[in-house]
Design a protein around this motif. Structure first.
Motif, mmCIF file in Angstrom:
data_model
loop_
_atom_site.group_PDB
_atom_site.id
_atom_site.type_symbol
_atom_site.label_atom_id
_atom_site.label_comp_id
_atom_site.label_asym_id
_atom_site.label_seq_id
_atom_site.Cartn_x
_atom_site.Cartn_y
_atom_site.Cartn_z
ATOM 1 N N PRO B 80 12.498 -14.337 -12.903
ATOM 2 C CA PRO B 80 11.279 -13.523 -12.872
ATOM 3 C C PRO B 80 10.435 -13.709 -14.130
ATOM 4 O O PRO B 80 10.968 -14.001 -15.200
ATOM 5 C CB PRO B 80 11.806 -12.092 -12.776
ATOM 6 C CG PRO B 80 13.194 -12.147 -13.267
ATOM 7 C CD PRO B 80 13.705 -13.503 -12.917
ATOM 8 N N PHE B 100 9.442 -4.606 -4.844
ATOM 9 C CA PHE B 100 9.091 -5.839 -4.120
ATOM 10 C C PHE B 100 10.206 -6.890 -4.148
ATOM 11 O O PHE B 100 10.631 -7.396 -3.109
ATOM 12 C CB PHE B 100 7.796 -6.416 -4.703
ATOM 13 C CG PHE B 100 7.193 -7.525 -3.895
ATOM 14 C CD1 PHE B 100 6.294 -7.265 -2.879
ATOM 15 C CD2 PHE B 100 7.538 -8.851 -4.146
ATOM 16 C CE1 PHE B 100 5.734 -8.281 -2.130
ATOM 17 C CE2 PHE B 100 6.992 -9.882 -3.395
ATOM 18 C CZ PHE B 100 6.089 -9.597 -2.388
ATOM 19 N N GLY B 101 10.698 -7.191 -5.351
ATOM 20 C CA GLY B 101 11.713 -8.228 -5.486
ATOM 21 C C GLY B 101 12.999 -7.878 -4.741
ATOM 22 O O GLY B 101 13.649 -8.750 -4.156
ATOM 23 N N ARG B 148 9.476 -4.457 -12.710
ATOM 24 C CA ARG B 148 9.469 -5.273 -11.496
ATOM 25 C C ARG B 148 10.290 -6.544 -11.687
ATOM 26 O O ARG B 148 10.972 -7.007 -10.781
ATOM 27 C CB ARG B 148 8.016 -5.626 -11.139
ATOM 28 C CG ARG B 148 7.892 -6.386 -9.844
ATOM 29 C CD ARG B 148 6.458 -6.663 -9.496
ATOM 30 N NE ARG B 148 5.878 -7.676 -10.362
ATOM 31 C CZ ARG B 148 4.675 -8.225 -10.155
ATOM 32 N NH1 ARG B 148 3.952 -7.835 -9.125
ATOM 33 N NH2 ARG B 148 4.214 -9.144 -10.973
ATOM 34 N N SER B 149 10.214 -7.124 -12.900
ATOM 35 C CA SER B 149 10.932 -8.372 -13.157
ATOM 36 C C SER B 149 12.417 -8.142 -13.406
ATOM 37 O O SER B 149 13.233 -8.999 -13.109
ATOM 38 C CB SER B 149 10.337 -9.071 -14.373
ATOM 39 O OG SER B 149 8.981 -9.326 -14.149
#
Lengths: 300, 362
Positions: B80, B100-101, B148-149
C-alpha cells in the motif's frame, strides 16, 4: 514637456474611474440584456403561448382564443396518445441505454488507453458527423438497411436474410444512435479523462482488480458527466422527429409525429399543443431528475 | 542482522528515450525506515512506483522476500502507498475509505467495520469515521490515508511525499506520529521526499538520488557528516567545497593544495589518493570557528563578510574567500554577539583537520 506627459495619463485615468462609477450599472445591465431578450423572446414567450394555445378551440378550421379543457380531456382520454407516449418514452430510454453502453468502451479507451494526441484526433473525428445535416445522414441509412441494401446483401452470401430493418423500431433506434452516439462518446470521454489517475492507481494499489475498479471507482467518479450525457441522449431521442418518421416508418407514431399528424388533420393546433406541453413537462422532469442526481451529495 | 525485504538488482527504468532510473542496486531490510531523497526528476518517485507495481522495470529485477515481483500487477501485491495527493475516494466517507482494501480482500462487513474503526481510533480520528473526506482537514485526511494503507497489515508501506501539502507545525507532528507508528508496527516504511529535514528526522537510512543514480546510501549522520561526493555535499546544504591537488597523503590524512592555500584533511574510509590528483574536500558550515585575528593553526582561511542570514538561534554568515568564492559559516547567535565582527573587515575561519572530508573530484 515632461510635466504635461505626466499629467495627461493621470487625467485620462481619472476620467475612466469617474466614468466607471457613473456608467457601470448601465453597462452591467446592457451586457445582460441580450441573453434576457433572447430567452424571453424565443423560449419563455413561445412556451407561454404554447400552454395558452392548448386551451384554445378550433371552429371551422380556424383557431380561436378561448379557455376550455376540451383539448386536454380529449387527448388524455385517448389510448393512442398514451400508446404513443409509452412508445416514445420506451424507445428513447432503450436508445439511451444502448448508446451509453456502446459508447462506454470507446470513451474508456479514448480516456485511458491512448495518447493525448490520439484523443484529440478522435474527438475531432467525432465532431465531423455534425458537419453534415442529420437528415442526410438518416437517408444514407436507407442504402445500408434496405431489403436490398448493403447489410442484407452481405448476409445473403452466408445464406441469411433478407431481414426487414427499415420501418421498424430497430430502424428508429439506429436513427437515434446516429444522432446521439458521437455526442455521448465525446461527453463520456471528457468526464472519464478528468478523473484523477492517482485514484485509479490507489484502487489497484489497495487490491482492486481492473474490472472491479471500473464500477467501484471510475463510474462513481465520472457520475456527474455520465448522467449529463445520458440526459442529453434521452432528450435528443425523445424529441426527435426524423428517425421515427423516416427509419421507423412512423407507425405507430411517436409523440413528435403525433404532433405533425394532429396539426395536419383538421388544423388541430390546440391538441398538438397539448402533446407538446406533455413532452416539455416530461423533458423538464427527466432533465431535472438527471441533474439533481448528477450533483447529489453522496448519500448512504 | 535484519533480513532483506526488498532487493533492487540492476534495475533500470526507461520512459521512451528518457532513463528515469539507471542500474539501481540496493536492499531494504525488514522493519527499516528508509527515505529516498533527491531533487525533482531524480527518479525517486519512479523507484517507489516500481515497488508498488505501478511501473514495470525495463531491466533488472525487483525481489520481495526473494520472489521476483517484476510481472506482478499492483492489485496482487500488498504494497500500500500513501499518495502525495492522498488519493482518498471522494465518494466514500472516512470509514468506507479505510474499509476499501479489506473489502477487496473479501473480508466480511462486520470485521471490516471493526478493523476500520480500530485504525481510525488508533490514529485519533475515530470521531470523524462517518464524515465525508472533503469535510476533513489536511491532517485528518492524512490520517485517513494512513489508516487506509495500514488496515490490511502489510509488511511494507510506501509513502510518496505525504507531508508536502501540510503546514510546518503539522509536518513536525505527523513526523513524530509516523516514526512512532513505524516503531510500534515494526514494518518497513519507504518514504520518498525532497525534504532533507523530513528524511533526516525520520529515516534509519537515507538513499540520495541524482538523475536516476544513487548518489549515496547511509544513515542521516553519515550523509550529513561524510558526504560521498560533490552532489551529496551540495544537496545536503550548508557545506563548503574546496578544490585543489593532492600534495601528500598518508593512510589517514591528505594534504591538499589549492588556490586558497594548503589544507590538511581526513581521508576517512576512502582509499589513499595519488600525489598530484585533483581532489576536493567538504567542510560543513557549522564545524568551523571564527576569529577576528589570525589564529596560529592549520586550515585557516581569510575571508570578508558579505551578508548574514538570521533564522533564530543560528546565524548563517556568507563570506567571500580570497578567490571570490562563497564560504558559508553557521554559528550560534549568542556566540556571534560576543565576537564583535561588525567592525573588522577581515574574518578568519579555521577548522580542525579531522572535520574536513576528502571527496572524489567531479
Amino acid at each position: 514637456m515632461p510635466s504635461a506627459d505626466r499629467s495627461a495619463p493621470s487625467l485620462a485615468k481619472d476620467q475612466t474611474s469617474g466614468g466607471r462609477v457613473a456608467h457601470w450599472p448601465v453597462f452591467k445591465y446592457a451586457m445582460r440584456l441580450p441573453i434576457v431578450i433572447w430567452q424571453g423572446l424565443f423560449f419563455i414567450a413561445p412556451l407561454i403561448f404554447m400552454v395558452a394555445m392548448s386551451f384554445f378551440v378550433v371552429r371551422n378550421y380556424r383557431m380561436t382564443e378561448d379557455f376550455v379543457m376540451k383539448n386536454w380531456l380529449k387527448m388524455m382520454s385517448r389510448d393512442y396518445f398514451w400508446d404513443s407516449y409509452a412508445l416514445t418514452f420506451g424507445l428513447a430510454t432503450l436508445s439511451t441505454i444502448v448508446v451509453m453502453t456502446v459508447a462506454f468502451p470507446a470513451a474508456y479507451t479514448l480516456a485511458f488507453r491512448v495518447s493525448d494526441s490520439t484523443r484529440r484526433w478522435a474527438v475531432f473525428l467525432l465532431i465531423i458527423p455534425f458537419f453534415t445535416s442529420y437528415l442526410v445522414r438518416i437517408f444514407s441509412w436507407y442504402v445500408i438497411l434496405a431489403e436490398s441494401g448493403v447489410i442484407n446483401a452481405m448476409l445473403s452470401y452466408i445464406g441469411l436474410g433478407p431481414y426487414v430493418m427499415l420501418n421498424t423500431k430497430f430502424g428508429t433506434i439506429v436513427g437515434y444512435m446516429t444522432l446521439t452516439l458521437p455526442l455521448v462518446i465525446i461527453l463520456q470521454t471528457f468526464s472519464l479523462a478528468n478523473i484523477d489517475r492517482s485514484l485509479i492507481e490507489a484502487a489497484h494499489n489497495l487490491g482492486c482488480k481492473p474490472w472491479r475498479t471500473i464500477y467501484r471507482v471510475i463510474l462513481p467518479l465520472a457520475r456527474t458527466g455520465l448522467i449529463i450525457a445520458a440526459v442529453f441522449c434521452f432528450i435528443l431521442s425523445f424529441g426527435d422527429f426524423v428517425s421515427p418518421y423516416y427509419l421507423g416508418g412512423s407507425k405507430p407514431p411517436t409523440l413528435p409525429i403525433l404532433i405533425i399528424d394532429t396539426v395536419k388533420s383538421g388544423q388541430q393546433w390546440p391538441r398538438a399543443a397539448v402533446v407538446a406541453v406533455v413532452m416539455m413537462v416530461t423533458l423538464f422532469a427527466v432533465a431535472f431528475a438527471g441533474i439533481a442526481s448528477a450533483y447529489r451529495r453522496r448519500g448512504s | 542482522m535484519a533480513n532483506a525485504l526488498v532487493e533492487f538488482d540492476s534495475v533500470v527504468k526507461r520512459f521512451g528515450d528518457f532513463t528515469a532510473v539507471e542500474t539501481m542496486n540496493f536492499t531494504i531490510d525488514e522493519g527499516e525506515f528508509i527515505a529516498i531523497m533527491g531533487p525533482s526528476g531524480c527518479g525517486k518517485t519512479t523507484t517507489l512506483r516500481m515497488l508498488a507495481g505501478l511501473e514495470e522495470p525495463s531491466e533488472g529485477q525487483i525481489r520481495m522476500q526473494g520472489q521476483v515481483m517484476n510481472q506482478v500487477p499492483p492489485h496482487e501485491r500488498d504494497t500500500p502507498m500513501v499518495w502525495q495527493s492522498l488519493a482518498l475516494f471522494p465518494f466514500l466517507n472516512a470509514r468506507e475509505n479505510v474499509e476499501f482494501g479489506l473489502q477487496m480482500r473479501g473480508v466480511d462487513a462486520a470485521t471490516r467495520r471493526r478493523k476500520a474503526l480500530e485504525w481510525l481510533d488508533r490514529l485519533e480520528i475515530g470521531e470523524f469515521a462517518e464524515r465525508d473526506v472533503s469535510s476533513l482537514s489536511g491532517g485528518q485526511k492524512q490520517r485517513v490515508a494512513l489508516a487506509r494503507s495500514l488496515v490490511t497489515e502489510p509488511k511494507i508501506l510506501l509513502l510518496d511525499e505525504p507531508l508536502s501539502a501540510l503546514d510546518a507545525n503539522l509536518v513536525i507532528r505527523m513526523q513524530s506520529m509516523l516514526t512512532r507508528l513505524q516503531r510500534e508496527l515494526g514494518i518497513t516504511f519507504v518514504y520518498v521526499t525532497h525534504s532533507q529535514s523530513e528524511a533526516f528526522a525520520m529515516a534509519d537510512r537515507v538513499v540520495i538520488m541524482s538523475r536516476g543514480h544513487i548518489a549515496q546510501v547511509g544513515t542521516p549522520k553519515d550523509i550529513y557528516r561524510a558526504p560521498a561526493n560533490r552532489f551529496v555535499a551540495e544537496f545536503v546544504g550548508r557545506n563548503n567545497i574546496i578544490s585543489g591537488h593532492v600534495k601528500s597523503a598518508t593512510a589517514k590524512t591528505v594534504t591538499l593544495e589549492g588556490s586558497l592555500g594548503t589544507f590538511k584533511l581526513n581521508l576517512g574510509e576512502r582509499p589513499k589518493p595519488a600525489i598530484g590528483e585533483a581532489g576536493q574536500f567538504v567542510i560543513a558550515a557549522d564545524l568551523v570557528h571564527l576569529s577576528a585575528s589570525r589564529p596560529k593553526s592549520e586550515n585557516v582561511l581569510e575571508c570578508s563578510l558579505i551578508s548574514e542570514e538570521f533564522i533564530g538561534s543560528v546565524v548563517t554568515l556568507f563570506l567571500e574567500a580570497p578567490d571570490g568564492s562563497e564560504f558559508k559559516v553557521q554559528v550560534q547567535e549568542r556566540e556571534l554577539a560576543d565576537m564583535d565582527l561588525k567592525h573588522t573587515d577581515k574574518i578568519f575561519v579555521r577548522w580542525a583537520s579531522e572535520r574536513a572530508h576528502y571527496i572524489c573530484a567531479g
